[in-house]
Enzyme design. Structure first.
Site, PDB file in Angstrom:
ATOM      1  N   ASP A  59       1.113  -1.036  -0.194  1.00 21.93           N
ATOM      2  CA  ASP A  59      -0.014   0.303  -0.154  1.00 21.93           C
ATOM      3  C   ASP A  59       1.056   1.067  -0.170  1.00 21.93           C
ATOM      4  O   ASP A  59       1.577   1.175   0.772  1.00 21.93           O
ATOM      5  CB  ASP A  59      -0.963  -0.138   1.215  1.00 21.93           C
ATOM      6  CG  ASP A  59      -1.981   1.271   1.223  1.00 21.93           C
ATOM      7  OD1 ASP A  59      -1.339   1.937   0.457  1.00 21.93           O
ATOM      8  OD2 ASP A  59      -2.883   1.588   2.447  1.00 21.93           O
ATOM      9  N   SER A 137      -1.325  13.952 -13.669  1.00 22.16           N
ATOM     10  CA  SER A 137      -2.270  13.891 -13.871  1.00 22.16           C
ATOM     11  C   SER A 137      -2.280  15.360 -14.944  1.00 22.16           C
ATOM     12  O   SER A 137      -2.061  16.599 -13.948  1.00 22.16           O
ATOM     13  CB  SER A 137      -3.643  14.156 -13.865  1.00 22.16           C
ATOM     14  OG  SER A 137      -4.889  14.060 -14.438  1.00 22.16           O
ATOM     15  N   TYR A 150      -8.545  15.325  -6.670  1.00 18.51           N
ATOM     16  CA  TYR A 150      -8.053  14.402  -6.852  1.00 18.51           C
ATOM     17  C   TYR A 150      -6.836  15.372  -7.836  1.00 18.51           C
ATOM     18  O   TYR A 150      -5.812  15.313  -7.651  1.00 18.51           O
ATOM     19  CB  TYR A 150      -8.796  13.899  -8.490  1.00 18.51           C
ATOM     20  CG  TYR A 150      -7.829  13.400  -9.223  1.00 18.51           C
ATOM     21  CD1 TYR A 150      -6.759  11.523  -8.283  1.00 18.51           C
ATOM     22  CD2 TYR A 150      -7.638  12.883 -10.339  1.00 18.51           C
ATOM     23  CE1 TYR A 150      -6.398  10.832  -9.697  1.00 18.51           C
ATOM     24  CE2 TYR A 150      -6.896  12.866 -11.300  1.00 18.51           C
ATOM     25  CZ  TYR A 150      -5.745  11.845 -11.025  1.00 18.51           C
ATOM     26  OH  TYR A 150      -5.200  11.270 -11.381  1.00 18.51           O
TER      27      TYR A 150
HETATM   28  N1  NAD Z   1      -6.422   6.559 -16.707  1.00 17.49           N
HETATM   29  C1  NAD Z   1      -6.400   8.065 -16.803  1.00 17.49           C
HETATM   30  O1  NAD Z   1      -7.583   8.810 -16.851  1.00 17.49           O
HETATM   31  C2  NAD Z   1      -5.893   8.798 -16.239  1.00 17.49           C
HETATM   32  C3  NAD Z   1      -5.292  10.045 -16.586  1.00 17.49           C
HETATM   33  C4  NAD Z   1      -4.077  10.666 -15.556  1.00 17.49           C
HETATM   34  C5  NAD Z   1      -3.626   9.843 -14.786  1.00 17.49           C
HETATM   35  N2  NAD Z   1      -4.036   8.690 -14.126  1.00 17.49           N
HETATM   36  C6  NAD Z   1      -2.836   7.890 -13.112  1.00 17.49           C
HETATM   37  O2  NAD Z   1      -2.630   7.230 -13.513  1.00 17.49           O
HETATM   38  C7  NAD Z   1      -2.424   6.646 -12.102  1.00 17.49           C
HETATM   39  C8  NAD Z   1      -2.189   5.056 -12.795  1.00 17.49           C
HETATM   40  O3  NAD Z   1      -3.573   4.718 -12.895  1.00 17.49           O
HETATM   41  P1  NAD Z   1      -4.404   3.444 -14.162  1.00 17.49           P
HETATM   42  O4  NAD Z   1      -4.754   4.756 -15.011  1.00 17.49           O
HETATM   43  O5  NAD Z   1      -3.491   2.653 -14.058  1.00 17.49           O
HETATM   44  O6  NAD Z   1      -5.210   3.073 -13.138  1.00 17.49           O
HETATM   45  P2  NAD Z   1      -5.353   1.789 -12.750  1.00 17.49           P
HETATM   46  O7  NAD Z   1      -6.532   1.294 -12.107  1.00 17.49           O
HETATM   47  O8  NAD Z   1      -5.773   0.222 -13.880  1.00 17.49           O
HETATM   48  O9  NAD Z   1      -3.977   1.260 -12.378  1.00 17.49           O
HETATM   49  C9  NAD Z   1      -3.703   1.644 -10.738  1.00 17.49           C
HETATM   50  C10 NAD Z   1      -3.315   0.437  -9.741  1.00 17.49           C
HETATM   51  O10 NAD Z   1      -2.985   1.006  -8.280  1.00 17.49           O
HETATM   52  C11 NAD Z   1      -2.616   0.281  -7.718  1.00 17.49           C
HETATM   53  N3  NAD Z   1      -3.005   1.683  -6.888  1.00 17.49           N
HETATM   54  C12 NAD Z   1      -4.774   1.520  -5.903  1.00 17.49           C
HETATM   55  N4  NAD Z   1      -4.632   1.630  -4.772  1.00 17.49           N
HETATM   56  C13 NAD Z   1      -3.400   1.593  -4.016  1.00 17.49           C
HETATM   57  C14 NAD Z   1      -2.522   1.221  -2.873  1.00 17.49           C
HETATM   58  N5  NAD Z   1      -2.454   2.156  -2.280  1.00 17.49           N
HETATM   59  N6  NAD Z   1      -1.303   0.889  -3.082  1.00 17.49           N
HETATM   60  C15 NAD Z   1      -0.411   0.601  -4.294  1.00 17.49           C
HETATM   61  N7  NAD Z   1      -1.154  -0.016  -5.588  1.00 17.49           N
HETATM   62  C16 NAD Z   1      -2.385   0.809  -5.324  1.00 17.49           C
HETATM   63  C17 NAD Z   1      -3.751  -0.508  -8.322  1.00 17.49           C
HETATM   64  O11 NAD Z   1      -4.269  -1.685  -7.522  1.00 17.49           O
HETATM   65  C18 NAD Z   1      -3.886  -0.966  -9.379  1.00 17.49           C
HETATM   66  O12 NAD Z   1      -2.711  -1.511 -10.610  1.00 17.49           O
HETATM   67  C19 NAD Z   1      -2.764   6.737 -11.252  1.00 17.49           C
HETATM   68  O13 NAD Z   1      -1.486   7.162 -10.620  1.00 17.49           O
HETATM   69  C20 NAD Z   1      -4.054   7.706 -11.564  1.00 17.49           C
HETATM   70  O14 NAD Z   1      -3.908   8.469 -11.056  1.00 17.49           O
HETATM   71  C21 NAD Z   1      -4.966   7.876 -14.586  1.00 17.49           C
END
Ligand code: NAD
Length: 248
Positions: A59, A137, A150
């Site tokens: 975590d 982001s 966020y």
């Molecule tokens: N997808 C989008 O639209 C988007 C856009 C901008 C930024 N982001 C950022 O990209 C990053 C990755 O997100 P994603 O889009 O791949 O989503 P995702 O949900 O597919 O992946 C997130 C991963 O983080 C893990 N996770 C969640 N909480 C956690 C914790 N406390 N400790 C360890 N692992 C944890 C989850 O199990 C998952 O595998 C994040 O920081 C998110 O804020 C996403």
């Protein structure tokens, strides 16, 4: 290309979405990879498919577990060259005044405290030329209604990146990536729906000049570039991977 042979790379949030693509990208170019995620089963599936990788449950908001991840990395690979602090979560899209305070605090811990902890415990093990890259982001630069807390957390990631870049130069470069909306597990966490509503998706795409959402590969490519020698003079950069969304 084989830009990361003999490099040891930690990727958090690597069980899915961007993190999975980042882990696979570094592995493809020769790195040993720590696939770290709160979802250990998912992390194992990703790690098992890579040539040199271990799966670690963490975590990212937790200090003791961050130390354990660092210990596991050193035990497996002896050093840490690149830290990808990618794990993060949105909250359910809503106006800020309707958000629970406890949810606000938890989200900030996962998105912001995690970057502080990763730097605090990884930097002492990182050699000259090391690199820290976080996932911020485009909402951290150009917030829109519904995701205000966020977006503020990602604004904090951008500021942490720029401040750390100054503190750690010239030994370690610190950058972050600012993606636009992408169809990952993020959509589900934000909306509770497995797939984005087609009408909503249409309006999201309408705001992106390149005419599509980001893919995990777009984001992984930016991470690989920022960690590579081609980016050796880049530090404190918050690189937009947004298809032009933030311009208008
Ligand atoms: N997808 C989008 O639209 C988007 C856009 C901008 C930024 N982001 C950022 O990209 C990053 C990755 O997100 P994603 O889009 O791949 O989503 P995702 O949900 O597919 O992946 C997130 C991963 O983080 C893990 N996770 C969640 N909480 C956690 C914790 N406390 N400790 C360890 N692992 C944890 C989850 O199990 C998952 O595998 C994040 O920081 C998110 O804020 C996403």
């Amino acid at each position: 290309m084989n830009r990361f042979v003999n490099k040891s790379v930690i990727v958090t949030g690597a069980a899915s979405g961007f993190g999975k693509a980042i882990a696979e990208g570094f592995a493809r170019e020769g790195a040993s990879v720590v696939v770290a995620d709160v979802d250990l089963d998912g992390a194992r599936v990703v790690a098992d498919a890579l040539p040199k990788a271990i799966a670690v449950r963490i975590d990212v908001a937790d200090e003791a577990q961050t130390r354990e991840m660092v210990d596991a990395t050193i035990a497996a690979f002896g050093k840490i060259d690149v830290v990808c602090a990618n794990a993060g979560v949105p909250h359910r899209a809503k106006r800020m005044i309707y958000m629970d305070t406890a949810d606000f605090d938890r989200m900030f811990a996962i998105n912001v405290r995690s970057v502080f902890l990763a730097a605090k415990y990884c930097v002492p093990h990182m050699p000259e030329g090391g690199s820290i890259i976080s996932t911020a982001s485009i909402g951290g630069k150009r917030p829109r209604p519904g995701l205000t807390p966020y977006n503020a957390s990602k604004g904090a990631v951008i500021t942490l990146t720029r401040g750390l870049a100054v503190e750690l130069a010239p030994k370690i470069r610190v950058n972050c990536v600012c993606p636009v909306s992408s169809a990952t597990g993020f959509d589900y966490t934000m909306s509770g729906q497995r797939e984005m509503n087609p009408e909503v998706e249409k309006s999201v795409i309408a705001g992106i000049p390149m005419g599509r959402r980001a893919t995990p590969a777009d984001v992984a490519d930016a991470f690989l570039f920022l960690a590579s020698d081609e980016a050796k003079f880049l530090t404190g950069v918050a690189l937009d991977v947004d298809g032009g969304r933030s311009i208008q």
